[in-house]
Design a protein around this motif. Structure first.
Motif, PDB file in Angstrom:
ATOM      1  N   GLU A 159     -70.266 -15.613   8.194  1.00 21.86           N
ATOM      2  CA  GLU A 159     -71.043 -16.771   8.415  1.00 21.86           C
ATOM      3  C   GLU A 159     -71.684 -17.103   6.924  1.00 21.86           C
ATOM      4  OE1 GLU A 159     -73.272 -13.036   9.895  1.00 21.86           O
ATOM      5  OE2 GLU A 159     -71.406 -13.838   9.919  1.00 21.86           O
ATOM      6  N   ARG A 160     -71.732 -16.194   5.920  1.00 22.93           N
ATOM      7  CA  ARG A 160     -72.400 -16.409   4.690  1.00 22.93           C
ATOM      8  C   ARG A 160     -71.206 -17.302   3.959  1.00 22.93           C
ATOM      9  NH1 ARG A 160     -75.644 -15.108   7.454  1.00 22.93           N
ATOM     10  NH2 ARG A 160     -77.173 -13.158   7.102  1.00 22.93           N
ATOM     11  N   ILE A 161     -70.016 -17.245   4.103  1.00 20.80           N
ATOM     12  CA  ILE A 161     -68.883 -17.917   3.401  1.00 20.80           C
ATOM     13  C   ILE A 161     -69.244 -19.272   2.818  1.00 20.80           C
ATOM     14  CG2 ILE A 161     -66.532 -18.622   3.135  1.00 20.80           C
ATOM     15  CD1 ILE A 161     -65.798 -15.888   4.437  1.00 20.80           C
ATOM     16  N   PRO A 162     -69.698 -20.250   4.048  1.00 19.10           N
ATOM     17  CA  PRO A 162     -69.838 -21.561   3.765  1.00 19.10           C
ATOM     18  C   PRO A 162     -70.807 -22.019   2.535  1.00 19.10           C
ATOM     19  CG  PRO A 162     -69.472 -21.307   6.283  1.00 19.10           C
ATOM     20  CD  PRO A 162     -69.553 -19.987   5.471  1.00 19.10           C
ATOM     21  N   PHE A 200     -68.006 -11.667 -12.007  1.00 19.22           N
ATOM     22  CA  PHE A 200     -68.317 -11.119 -10.839  1.00 19.22           C
ATOM     23  C   PHE A 200     -69.710 -11.246 -10.227  1.00 19.22           C
ATOM     24  CE2 PHE A 200     -69.484  -7.002  -8.498  1.00 19.22           C
ATOM     25  CZ  PHE A 200     -68.497  -6.739  -7.791  1.00 19.22           C
ATOM     26  N   PHE A 201     -69.899 -11.205  -8.868  1.00 15.54           N
ATOM     27  CA  PHE A 201     -71.167 -11.353  -8.519  1.00 15.54           C
ATOM     28  C   PHE A 201     -71.367 -10.941  -6.939  1.00 15.54           C
ATOM     29  CE2 PHE A 201     -70.158 -15.692  -8.455  1.00 15.54           C
ATOM     30  CZ  PHE A 201     -70.553 -16.253  -7.424  1.00 15.54           C
ATOM     31  N   HIS A 202     -72.389 -10.260  -6.592  1.00 13.97           N
ATOM     32  CA  HIS A 202     -72.555 -10.065  -5.138  1.00 13.97           C
ATOM     33  C   HIS A 202     -72.861 -11.383  -4.388  1.00 13.97           C
ATOM     34  CE1 HIS A 202     -72.965  -5.482  -4.918  1.00 13.97           C
ATOM     35  NE2 HIS A 202     -71.772  -5.870  -5.510  1.00 13.97           N
ATOM     36  N   PHE A 203     -72.366 -11.475  -3.148  1.00 16.79           N
ATOM     37  CA  PHE A 203     -73.021 -12.622  -2.461  1.00 16.79           C
ATOM     38  C   PHE A 203     -74.282 -12.862  -2.460  1.00 16.79           C
ATOM     39  CE2 PHE A 203     -73.839  -9.844   0.972  1.00 16.79           C
ATOM     40  CZ  PHE A 203     -74.887 -10.540   1.744  1.00 16.79           C
TER      41      PHE A 203
END
Length: 712
Positions: free
Chosen positions: A439-442, A506-509
């Motif tokens: 659900e965090r992808i959008p 590179f990074f965390h969401f």
């Protein structure tokens, strides 16, 4: 040297004190101007800061002139009888008795300074023409004071001080063209030595100059404006026998007004500009104002109690301190030629001051063509000249602080777009989730317009594929402590199929990144956060702290294996060592660092892939990433004095959370941000606005391929 020591031995205590004050203030203002920044900019308005500084300078000038007028009144000296264009000053000495002055029946008797008498002194001190010329000088100082803020946005304090010390050639040319000054042969030699010394300090074989040509042009433009303003101020002070404090009152009053107008114009063109008093609740912003107020007083004290040679060496000492401090506080890299180059600049400055040209006969002196032409113009049309200079100055101020207004153009439908490229237009964004949170992808896909490709690393993100599935946009890596493995595999795909990609971020969401604020980043160098925790550092023995002590033993075992391997071949680009026999082995070989955000350029992909596959595939990422970057840097650098790692100023640490609104707005990256919070909405609103600037929507990437295309 003996001559200089003799000068110091005979100097009085006031000269020493004035020089030390100048050193302290110049070092302090360099550090304060840089530390007051947040994420490469200021959280307050520079135009407002200059206006406030000018206002306090005006208050000091008012106080100093009042003290001077008090002495005049006590000595019985009336205001000047010459009206200088005003009719309020009595012409008859007997009329001075009628002025509201206690005990003054004759001009030569002591009197007490009153407000009315003080006003008479002010109005009679300066001619109308000089007032208009002081307005022109104030406009010059508007540019001087605003460009110095822009310089600190681009460079470190040591470099700025060094370039300013080497700006003698600009000052000499200004003096020749404006007041007809002459320069001796030894002074021209000193100027040539200064320029050579500056080139030596700023150029490193194999990597080029420290900063871009634009940065040096900006600093030189600031030096030119300062030289022009200094010569102009000198001409005005020497032309008339008026009080310096009265001149300064007019100068700073006009400066306050002009900077206030400049702030309002910038706010009108760019609503994102901070309001007038915003940000001045911070100590750094207050110290910027205080240092700008007192630096002029320190220079005046040096000229009064010492001489130009003492000022030269005080400035040289301050520059040397700033160069050293910049390497500690601001992670500035100094090449191995910086020290001899700096010494050459200082020696040349001393030669320049010690070898002035012989004085010319009074009848042969001329004011210079530029000065004469300007004086004639001011005499005929003073108001028109000030108006023209005002319009030009305001235009430059707007261009300084609203750099993107010239990039807007009108489309066929009447709308406006901004022709800006994202600094990451050729970069792959590798976004890592430690858990399956689709659900965090959008929200994360809002970054898509700024990157070449979005790669989403999350378990169970493509349910129809096996656990080891990986392509350019997805992987389903499960091990949360070793994300370097899918990173290396994605780099291999890039090298094989994406020739246009020049790096990977590179990074965390749950980290935040503001892509457009990375403009100017050197995309050929690695970058990792240097603040927060764990700090990026290397060591030769295992520290006795609680930070994954057992895994650090595995780290040193891995380093021991890595240094026995021959690195892969890289093309010789003149900067990177192409084929060393072994990876560099240093005593401080084991490293750790905050690796929730980092950047690797394409030219180091092969090293990263090789080290992960052969050694670091099962080493905890907070240690393996930092160690690999350090080993690549030490192996590929041609000299021990150069580095390919840049600090990335991000908020927080590996384990921080809940950033404040100011932390979110004034840092271009940070960790971590709850995507469900109101603060996250503030960030995404900014990302949406920036997406408009790159003239793309959030529904497709630069290359037309998005991670959403195959999302299940």
């Amino acid at each position: 040297m003996p001559l200089f020591l003799g000068r110091l031995a005979s100097a009085n205590r006031a000269a020493y004190l004035a020089a030390l004050c100048l050193v302290a203030i110049q070092v302090g203002i360099g550090i304060v101007m840089k530390t007051a920044q947040s994420s490469g900019g200021y959280r307050f308005s520079p135009t407002a800061s200059v206006a406030i500084s000018e206002f306090f300078k005006w208050l000091l000038s008012v106080a100093f002139f009042a003290w001077e007028c008090t002495i005049r009144a006590q000595q019985g000296t009336p205001p000047k009888s010459e009206t200088r264009g005003y009719s309020v000053i009595p012409r008859d000495d007997h009329e001075f008795d009628d002025i509201d002055v206690v005990g003054a029946t004759k001009p030569n008797r002591p009197a007490r300074l009153t407000i009315r008498l003080y006003w008479q002194y002010i109005r009679s001190e300066i001619t109308a023409r000089t007032r208009w010329e002081l307005c022109n000088l104030a406009l010059l100082y508007v540019l001087v004071n605003n460009t110095i803020f822009a310089c600190y946005n681009e460079a470190d304090p040591g470099t700025i001080a060094l370039v300013k010390s080497s700006g003698t050639v600009i000052t000499a040319l200004v003096m020749i063209g404006t007041i007809g000054a002459s320069v001796s042969r030894m002074q021209w030699l000193a100027i040539a030595l200064q320029l050579c010394g500056l080139l030596v300090t700023q150029y490193t074989p194999g990597s080029g100059t420290t900063y871009t040509p634009f940065t040096y042009m900006l600093i030189m433009f600031h030096v030119f404006l300062g030289a022009l303003a200094g010569v102009y101020n000198q001409v005005l002070l020497q032309r008339e026998s008026c009080s310096m404090h009265a001149n300064n009152m007019t100068l700073y009053a006009a400066g306050t007004l002009f900077n206030l107008v400049g702030h309002l114009l910038v706010r009108l063109v760019s609503p994102e500009e901070p309001t007038f008093f915003h940000g001045f609740d911070r100590l750094g912003a207050i110290l910027v104002i205080v240092s700008n107020v007192f630096v002029g007083l320190a220079i005046t004290a040096v000229y009064k109690y010492a001489d130009a040679v003492i000022k030269c060496f005080a400035t040289a000492l301050a520059t040397g301190i700033l160069l050293y401090v910049s390497t500690i506080l601001f992670h500035t890299h100094l090449g191995f030629l910086a020290v001899p180059g700096t010494l050459l600049v200082f020696i040349a400055s001393w030669i320049y001051i010690r070898n002035p040209p012989p004085p010319r006969p009074a009848e042969s002196k001329s004011a210079g063509r530029c000065s004469s032409s300007f004086a004639a113009t001011m005499g005929r049309w003073p108001k028109t000249s000030v108006l023209g200079a005002f319009l030009q100055t305001m235009l430059v101020v707007i261009l300084l602080w609203v750099p993107d207004i010239t990039l807007r153009e009108e489309d066929d439908d009447g709308s406006h777009s901004v022709l800006l490229d994202s600094p990451f237009r050729n970069t792959v964004a590798f976004v890592r989730w430690n858990h399956a949170i689709p659900e965090r992808i959008p929200a994360i896909m809002k970054y898509d317009p700024f990157f070449h490709t979005m790669h989403l690393s999350m378990r169970d993100s493509v349910k129809s594929e096996p656990e080891n599935f990986l392509n350019m946009t997805h992987d389903q890596h499960v091990n949360t402590g070793h994300p370097q493995e899918p990173v290396a595999k994605t780099m291999k795909l890039i090298l094989e199929h994406e020739p246009d990609v020049d790096g990977m971020l590179f990074f965390h969401f749950d980290a935040w990144v503001t892509p457009m604020e990375f403009m100017g980043m050197d995309m050929t160098r690695m970058a990792i956060p240097m603040d927060g925790g764990p700090n990026f550092r290397c060591y030769e023995t295992i520290p006795t702290d609680k930070w994954e002590h057992a895994q650090q033993e595995d780290l040193f075992t891995a380093v021991g294996r890595a240094v026995r391997l021959q690195p892969p071949e890289l093309p010789d680009d003149g900067e990177v060592v192409p084929s060393p026999r072994r990876y560099s082995k240093e005593k401080r070989a084991g490293c750790r660092g905050w690796s929730d955000i980092y950047y690797i350029p394409r030219r180091f992909f092969a090293d990263y892939i090789f080290l992960v596959e052969r050694v670091f595939h099962d080493t905890f990422h907070e240690m393996s990433v930092a160690t690999m970057m350090h080993m690549i840097d030490r192996t590929r650098s041609r000299t021990p004095f150069t580095s390919f790692i840049d600090p990335m100023p991000c908020w927080g640490s590996c384990c921080s959370k809940n950033p404040s609104e100011d932390a979110l707005l004034w840092h271009r990256c940070g960790h971590k941000l709850d995507l469900r919070s109101d603060r996250a909405k503030l960030h995404w609103d900014r990302i949406d606005a920036a997406a408009f600037q790159v003239n793309r929507t959030n529904s497709g990437g630069v290359n037309g391929t998005t991670a959403r295309d195959i999302l299940v």
